[in-house]
Scaffold this motif. Structure first.
Motif, mmCIF file in Angstrom:
data_model
loop_
_atom_site.group_PDB
_atom_site.id
_atom_site.type_symbol
_atom_site.label_atom_id
_atom_site.label_comp_id
_atom_site.label_asym_id
_atom_site.label_seq_id
_atom_site.Cartn_x
_atom_site.Cartn_y
_atom_site.Cartn_z
ATOM 1 N N UNK A 159 0.834 -1.203 0.000
ATOM 2 C CA UNK A 159 0.000 0.000 0.000
ATOM 3 C C UNK A 159 0.866 1.249 0.000
ATOM 4 N N UNK A 160 0.418 2.244 -0.735
ATOM 5 C CA UNK A 160 1.071 3.549 -0.752
ATOM 6 C C UNK A 160 0.018 4.583 -0.380
ATOM 7 N N UNK A 161 0.274 5.345 0.688
ATOM 8 C CA UNK A 161 -0.711 6.333 1.112
ATOM 9 C C UNK A 161 -0.013 7.619 1.541
ATOM 10 N N UNK A 162 -0.758 8.707 1.490
ATOM 11 C CA UNK A 162 -0.215 10.006 1.863
ATOM 12 C C UNK A 162 -0.353 10.207 3.365
ATOM 13 N N UNK A 163 0.723 10.729 3.965
ATOM 14 C CA UNK A 163 0.699 11.032 5.385
ATOM 15 C C UNK A 163 1.104 12.472 5.618
ATOM 16 N N UNK A 164 1.000 12.939 6.848
ATOM 17 C CA UNK A 164 1.330 14.328 7.170
ATOM 18 C C UNK A 164 2.808 14.631 6.946
ATOM 19 N N UNK A 165 3.639 13.608 7.029
ATOM 20 C CA UNK A 165 5.080 13.789 6.835
ATOM 21 C C UNK A 165 5.560 13.228 5.506
ATOM 22 N N UNK A 166 4.636 12.971 4.607
ATOM 23 C CA UNK A 166 5.010 12.459 3.301
ATOM 24 C C UNK A 166 4.403 11.090 3.053
ATOM 25 N N UNK A 167 4.741 10.484 1.912
ATOM 26 C CA UNK A 167 4.176 9.179 1.562
ATOM 27 C C UNK A 167 4.571 8.100 2.572
ATOM 28 N N UNK A 168 3.666 7.176 2.796
ATOM 29 C CA UNK A 168 3.943 6.011 3.626
ATOM 30 C C UNK A 168 3.862 4.766 2.742
ATOM 31 N N UNK A 169 4.958 4.007 2.715
ATOM 32 C CA UNK A 169 5.035 2.821 1.874
ATOM 33 C C UNK A 169 5.005 1.586 2.770
ATOM 34 N N UNK A 170 3.939 0.805 2.665
ATOM 35 C CA UNK A 170 3.822 -0.429 3.441
ATOM 36 C C UNK A 170 4.300 -1.586 2.557
ATOM 37 N N UNK A 171 5.301 -2.314 3.032
ATOM 38 C CA UNK A 171 5.854 -3.421 2.253
ATOM 39 C C UNK A 171 5.660 -4.736 2.992
ATOM 40 N N UNK A 172 5.814 -5.835 2.256
ATOM 41 C CA UNK A 172 5.505 -7.138 2.840
ATOM 42 C C UNK A 172 6.444 -8.222 2.326
ATOM 43 N N UNK A 173 6.664 -9.208 3.186
ATOM 44 C CA UNK A 173 7.333 -10.443 2.782
ATOM 45 C C UNK A 173 6.352 -11.618 2.859
ATOM 46 N N UNK A 174 5.217 -11.413 3.513
ATOM 47 C CA UNK A 174 4.275 -12.514 3.712
ATOM 48 C C UNK A 174 3.107 -12.501 2.736
ATOM 49 N N UNK A 175 2.919 -11.414 2.009
ATOM 50 C CA UNK A 175 1.788 -11.307 1.094
ATOM 51 C C UNK A 175 1.922 -12.329 -0.045
ATOM 52 N N UNK A 176 0.811 -12.940 -0.416
ATOM 53 C CA UNK A 176 0.862 -13.939 -1.488
ATOM 54 C C UNK A 176 1.249 -13.309 -2.825
ATOM 55 N N UNK A 177 1.033 -11.997 -2.946
ATOM 56 C CA UNK A 177 1.416 -11.311 -4.173
ATOM 57 C C UNK A 177 2.907 -11.373 -4.426
ATOM 58 N N UNK A 178 3.701 -11.484 -3.354
ATOM 59 C CA UNK A 178 5.148 -11.595 -3.510
ATOM 60 C C UNK A 178 5.508 -12.840 -4.307
ATOM 61 N N UNK A 179 4.840 -13.945 -4.023
ATOM 62 C CA UNK A 179 5.105 -15.194 -4.736
ATOM 63 C C UNK A 179 4.774 -15.041 -6.218
ATOM 64 N N UNK A 180 3.618 -14.453 -6.496
ATOM 65 C CA UNK A 180 3.218 -14.265 -7.886
ATOM 66 C C UNK A 180 4.199 -13.420 -8.662
ATOM 67 N N UNK A 181 4.653 -12.317 -8.050
ATOM 68 C CA UNK A 181 5.601 -11.434 -8.732
ATOM 69 C C UNK A 181 6.965 -12.102 -8.918
ATOM 70 N N UNK A 182 7.380 -12.923 -7.954
ATOM 71 C CA UNK A 182 8.648 -13.641 -8.095
ATOM 72 C C UNK A 182 8.586 -14.604 -9.278
ATOM 73 N N UNK A 183 7.453 -15.268 -9.440
ATOM 74 C CA UNK A 183 7.301 -16.163 -10.597
ATOM 75 C C UNK A 183 7.282 -15.369 -11.906
ATOM 76 N N UNK A 184 6.706 -14.187 -11.894
ATOM 77 C CA UNK A 184 6.731 -13.352 -13.099
ATOM 78 C C UNK A 184 8.170 -13.004 -13.490
ATOM 79 N N UNK A 185 8.998 -12.738 -12.482
ATOM 80 C CA UNK A 185 10.397 -12.402 -12.750
ATOM 81 C C UNK A 185 11.192 -13.604 -13.253
ATOM 82 N N UNK A 186 10.849 -14.786 -12.760
ATOM 83 C CA UNK A 186 11.616 -15.984 -13.092
ATOM 84 C C UNK A 186 11.126 -16.701 -14.345
#
Length: 390
Positions: free
Chosen positions: A186-213
């Motif tokens: 997720x990318x959202x706007x905050x009072x001090x600038x953008x907030x970037x939420x990242x993950x290692x557990x999201x299933x989307x990570x697996x899908x994107x890794x397969x796209x790269x490979x």
């Protein structure tokens, strides 16, 4: 203000993509506020920034009115008085007189610089926000700057991403200075600038890794239809090929398992089951319980539930440790799956437990039912394994 400042302003406009007129309007508004703060709350004051030489001037304004309507000497001027200045003035015209204080230059310079710095920060934040908005649901590389039990901070180059506890893999260790691939949740706007939420557990990570490979996935020849994941432990992924000549599972596994091995290594030896997607519900559900063999599948499309019958000796394999295999199969297919051994099913059938209902029944041969990864590696390894793992 001087030409040097104006040149710097123009450079910022060109390099940062800030609208020059918007920036100058903002400077003028800030200068007006500064003037009123230091020289009185005049309501009829305008501040003008010269676009050519950077000079700043303050003007008082008065509206020309008829003598009978004259009320406020600060805001209005009688028509007769206005025509002493210029015979061309008419009622409704605005007369401007320069009232720039002699010491306003220092205040103006300081105020303008503050405005430019603030707008520059805002512009840079907007640029970063837009850049990462486009990368939402993508993989980015970063370096861990700080790791605590509750959150991991990842340097993504222009900004720091945040990985909360819920997005971490439980059995994964995070250390300062460690290079890591993360999924932008997720990318959202905050009072001090953008907030970037990242993950290692999201299933989307697996899908994107397969796209790269897997080039076939990146090219759209092979599609990932569904992913179910329990991060750090096991993932099931259903794939489909749009080209009958290309085996979707073989494409994902790669020569001698090289492609899936790279992903397993990246995920810390997380087990990955790759199964073939089917539009036939019974066939798809059966494959989702791999590596277990399946004897029979009865589906209830209305309730989106299925009864699956497996050999007695395969029951524990079909359910999996702590129910994981069955749980992931249900998540993968989106169906409620009830698993019975053959003996349980026959006993229930004899006792009239099951009413006659619409069903889809498949009798599977061993080659199809044992849809585990030993078949994928048959040419390369001798001993059979139950899941794709390194």
């Amino acid at each position: 203000m001087n030409q040097e400042f104006l040149n710097a302003l123009n450079e910022i406009v060109e390099t940062k993509g800030i609208d020059k007129e918007v920036l100058i309007d903002t400077i003028e508004q800030a200068l007006l506020t500064a003037y009123k703060k230091n020289f009185g709350q005049a309501r009829n004051v305008e501040v003008e920034f010269d676009r050519d030489n950077g000079d700043i001037k303050v003007y008082s304004t008065r509206t020309v009115v008829d003598e009978s309507d004259y009320y406020d000497s600060f805001l209005e001027i009688e028509l007769s008085e206005a025509r002493k200045i210029s015979p061309s003035y008419e009622i409704g015209d605005v007369i401007r007189n320069e009232v720039t204080p002699s010491n306003f230059g220092r205040i103006a310079a300081q105020t303008a610089k503050q405005v430019v710095v603030q707008r520059l920060r805002e512009a840079e934040r907007e640029i970063v926000y837009n850049e990462f908005m486009e990368r939402e649901s993508e993989i980015v590389d970063g370096e861990i700057t700080r790791a605590t039990p509750s959150v991991v901070y990842v340097d993504l180059g222009k900004i720091e991403g945040v990985m909360p506890r819920s997005e971490k893999i439980d059995n994964e260790t995070y250390k300062e200075g460690q290079r890591i691939k993360v999924y932008v949740v997720e990318v959202k706007k905050g009072s001090k600038g953008p907030q970037i939420i990242v993950s290692r557990s999201n299933k989307g990570l697996v899908g994107r890794l397969f796209e790269l490979e897997v080039p076939e996935i990146e090219q759209g020849i092979v599609q990932i239809k569904s992913i179910a994941r329990e991060a750090g432990s096991r993932t099931k992924m259903a794939v489909k090929s749009l080209d009958d000549k290309i085996d979707p599972i073989g494409a994902c596994v790669g020569p001698k398992g090289s492609r899936v091995k790279n992903i397993v290594d990246e995920l810390g030896d997380e087990k990955i089951d790759i199964i073939k997607y089917s539009d036939d519900f019974a066939e798809y559900i059966s494959a989702s319980l791999s590596p277990s063999k399946v004897v029979k599948v009865e589906v209830n499309e209305e309730e989106k539930s299925a009864l699956v019958v497996v050999p007695d000796y395969q029951l524990s394999l079909a359910i999996g440790k702590d129910g994981q295999n069955a749980r992931l199969a249900a998540k993968l297919t989106g169906w409620k799956i009830d698993i019975k051994s053959e003996s349980q099913y026959e006993e229930d059938l004899a006792n009239g437990v099951y009413d006659k209902k619409e069903e889809s029944e498949l009798e599977f041969n061993d080659e199809f039912a044992d849809f585990s990864d030993e078949d994928l590696f048959a040419d390369d390894i001798e001993e059979k394994e139950e899941t794709v793992e390194e």
